[in-house]
Write a protein that holds these residues in place. Structure first.
Motif, mmCIF file in Angstrom:
data_model
loop_
_atom_site.group_PDB
_atom_site.id
_atom_site.type_symbol
_atom_site.label_atom_id
_atom_site.label_comp_id
_atom_site.label_asym_id
_atom_site.label_seq_id
_atom_site.Cartn_x
_atom_site.Cartn_y
_atom_site.Cartn_z
ATOM 1 N N SER A 137 0.818 -1.214 0.000
ATOM 2 C CA SER A 137 0.000 0.000 0.000
ATOM 3 C C SER A 137 0.849 1.261 0.000
ATOM 4 O O SER A 137 0.372 2.340 -0.352
ATOM 5 N N PHE A 138 2.131 1.129 0.376
ATOM 6 C CA PHE A 138 3.057 2.264 0.400
ATOM 7 C C PHE A 138 3.765 2.470 -0.940
ATOM 8 O O PHE A 138 4.342 3.538 -1.177
ATOM 9 N N MET A 139 3.757 1.471 -1.799
ATOM 10 C CA MET A 139 4.561 1.565 -3.016
ATOM 11 C C MET A 139 4.179 2.735 -3.930
ATOM 12 O O MET A 139 5.066 3.413 -4.464
ATOM 13 N N PRO A 140 2.883 3.035 -4.147
ATOM 14 C CA PRO A 140 2.568 4.221 -4.960
ATOM 15 C C PRO A 140 3.113 5.513 -4.362
ATOM 16 O O PRO A 140 3.644 6.371 -5.080
ATOM 17 N N LYS A 169 -3.880 -3.563 1.945
ATOM 18 C CA LYS A 169 -3.810 -3.923 3.359
ATOM 19 C C LYS A 169 -2.838 -5.077 3.576
ATOM 20 O O LYS A 169 -2.624 -5.909 2.694
ATOM 21 N N SER A 170 -2.246 -5.092 4.780
ATOM 22 C CA SER A 170 -1.430 -6.226 5.207
ATOM 23 C C SER A 170 -2.230 -7.035 6.219
ATOM 24 O O SER A 170 -2.735 -6.489 7.199
ATOM 25 N N TYR A 171 -2.360 -8.344 5.964
ATOM 26 C CA TYR A 171 -3.148 -9.212 6.835
ATOM 27 C C TYR A 171 -2.237 -10.161 7.602
ATOM 28 O O TYR A 171 -1.521 -10.968 6.998
ATOM 29 N N ASP A 172 -2.256 -10.058 8.916
ATOM 30 C CA ASP A 172 -1.611 -11.049 9.764
ATOM 31 C C ASP A 172 -2.502 -12.286 9.750
ATOM 32 O O ASP A 172 -3.610 -12.278 10.292
ATOM 33 N N LEU A 173 -2.035 -13.353 9.114
ATOM 34 C CA LEU A 173 -2.877 -14.532 8.935
ATOM 35 C C LEU A 173 -3.141 -15.272 10.241
ATOM 36 O O LEU A 173 -4.016 -16.144 10.289
ATOM 37 N N ASN A 174 -2.408 -14.923 11.278
ATOM 38 C CA ASN A 174 -2.721 -15.496 12.588
ATOM 39 C C ASN A 174 -4.027 -14.932 13.133
ATOM 40 O O ASN A 174 -4.755 -15.617 13.864
ATOM 41 N N ASN A 175 -4.328 -13.696 12.761
ATOM 42 C CA ASN A 175 -5.561 -13.034 13.215
ATOM 43 C C ASN A 175 -6.640 -13.005 12.144
ATOM 44 O O ASN A 175 -7.834 -12.980 12.457
ATOM 45 N N TYR A 176 -6.215 -12.993 10.885
ATOM 46 C CA TYR A 176 -7.147 -12.974 9.751
ATOM 47 C C TYR A 176 -6.818 -14.156 8.837
ATOM 48 O O TYR A 176 -6.100 -14.003 7.846
ATOM 49 N N PRO A 177 -7.316 -15.339 9.159
ATOM 50 C CA PRO A 177 -6.940 -16.555 8.413
ATOM 51 C C PRO A 177 -7.602 -16.641 7.041
ATOM 52 O O PRO A 177 -8.426 -17.514 6.760
ATOM 53 N N GLY A 220 -5.603 6.366 2.497
ATOM 54 C CA GLY A 220 -6.541 6.046 3.559
ATOM 55 C C GLY A 220 -6.450 4.627 4.071
ATOM 56 O O GLY A 220 -7.237 4.236 4.937
ATOM 57 N N THR A 221 -5.495 3.850 3.569
ATOM 58 C CA THR A 221 -5.446 2.437 3.946
ATOM 59 C C THR A 221 -4.827 2.192 5.314
ATOM 60 O O THR A 221 -5.161 1.218 5.979
ATOM 61 N N THR A 222 -3.893 3.055 5.727
ATOM 62 C CA THR A 222 -3.260 2.912 7.040
ATOM 63 C C THR A 222 -3.003 4.288 7.634
ATOM 64 O O THR A 222 -2.844 5.271 6.895
#
Length: 247
Positions: A137-140, A169-177, A220-222
């Motif tokens: 999300s930061f690359m642009p 968005k970055s998803y921590d798969l431990n919390n968002y499987p 607006g993503t983070t």
């Protein structure tokens, strides 16, 4: 060994260019780069340690200038040390640079902006910059500030932490499987695929002179994205306007 960098066009400070015939902004793989050895350090350290690491980095870069084409800009949180490192590396003959401590900079918006803009203002136009550990999300926004490439290693870096990177968005798969029981190798592959998509997205927007629109959309993503763009606009408007087309 130096890779020739040609600027083809601008969209704001963002640049479409070519490195050895390949279009930038782009993804760089470490195996295709010959990175000079350097003395790495944490971002938030005492100045004396940062000064020593810059000195050692310059020494190693000079010793390996005949066989390497990419150097690392050290200096931790000290902008003057970063600039000193850049200028002396350019004097040695390097024109491709990795900005050290990218992961730490992404968590400190003011330092991220001030370091990148300061380096861009002081660098030769023929120098190009590669950012490590970039969140998608930061690359642009990083491209908009003038970054020319991103290390593919970030796909592995985030997969190691069990984080899925998407364009927004970055998803921590431990919390968002979203993907259950996915292997690190497969997660790295998905992260790299999404990274390639964002690069294509950036190129299309730059071609249409709408990179700023994409930057504002992703801002607006983070909270870090929001604050980074606000600081950039507030403190560096002249830098942004230098290459911005007036309609």
């Amino acid at each position: 060994m130096i890779k020739k960098f040609e600027i083809k066009s601008h969209d704001g400070p963002g640049r479409i260019g070519k490195v050895d015939g390949e279009l930038t902004p782009r993804i760089f793989f470490k195996e295709e780069l010959k990175i000079a050895p350097n003395q790495g350090s944490a971002h938030n350290i005492d100045r004396e340690i940062a000064e020593f690491n810059v000195k050692e980095t310059l020494k190693l870069a000079k010793e390996n200038a005949e066989t390497c084409n990419i150097a690392v800009i050290q200096g931790s949180k000290y902008i003057d040390l970063r600039i000193e490192c850049l200028k002396k590396l350019e004097e040695i003959g390097y024109n491709g640079f990795i900005i050290a401590n990218g992961d730490a900079l992404l968590t400190n918006s003011r330092e991220l902006v001030d370091i990148i803009i300061s380096l861009k203002k002081e660098a030769k136009k023929t120098s190009y910059f590669i950012f490590p550990f970039a969140e998608l999300s930061f690359m642009p926004l990083l491209t908009y500030m003038g970054i020319d490439g991103f290390l593919a290693d970030s796909a592995n870096y985030y997969s190691y932490m069990n984080v899925l990177q998407t364009p927004t968005k970055s998803y921590d798969l431990n919390n968002y499987p979203i993907y259950e029981n996915i292997s690190q190798k497969d997660l790295e592959k998905k992260n790299l695929e999404n990274m390639k998509f964002v690069i294509k997205e950036i190129h299309v927007h730059m071609k249409n002179k709408s990179l700023r629109n994409l930057v504002e959309e992703r801002s607006g993503t983070t909270p870090q994205n929001i604050s980074t763009l606000k600081i950039l606009d507030k403190n560096h408007m002249n830098y942004l306007l230098e290459y911005t087309q007036i309609f």
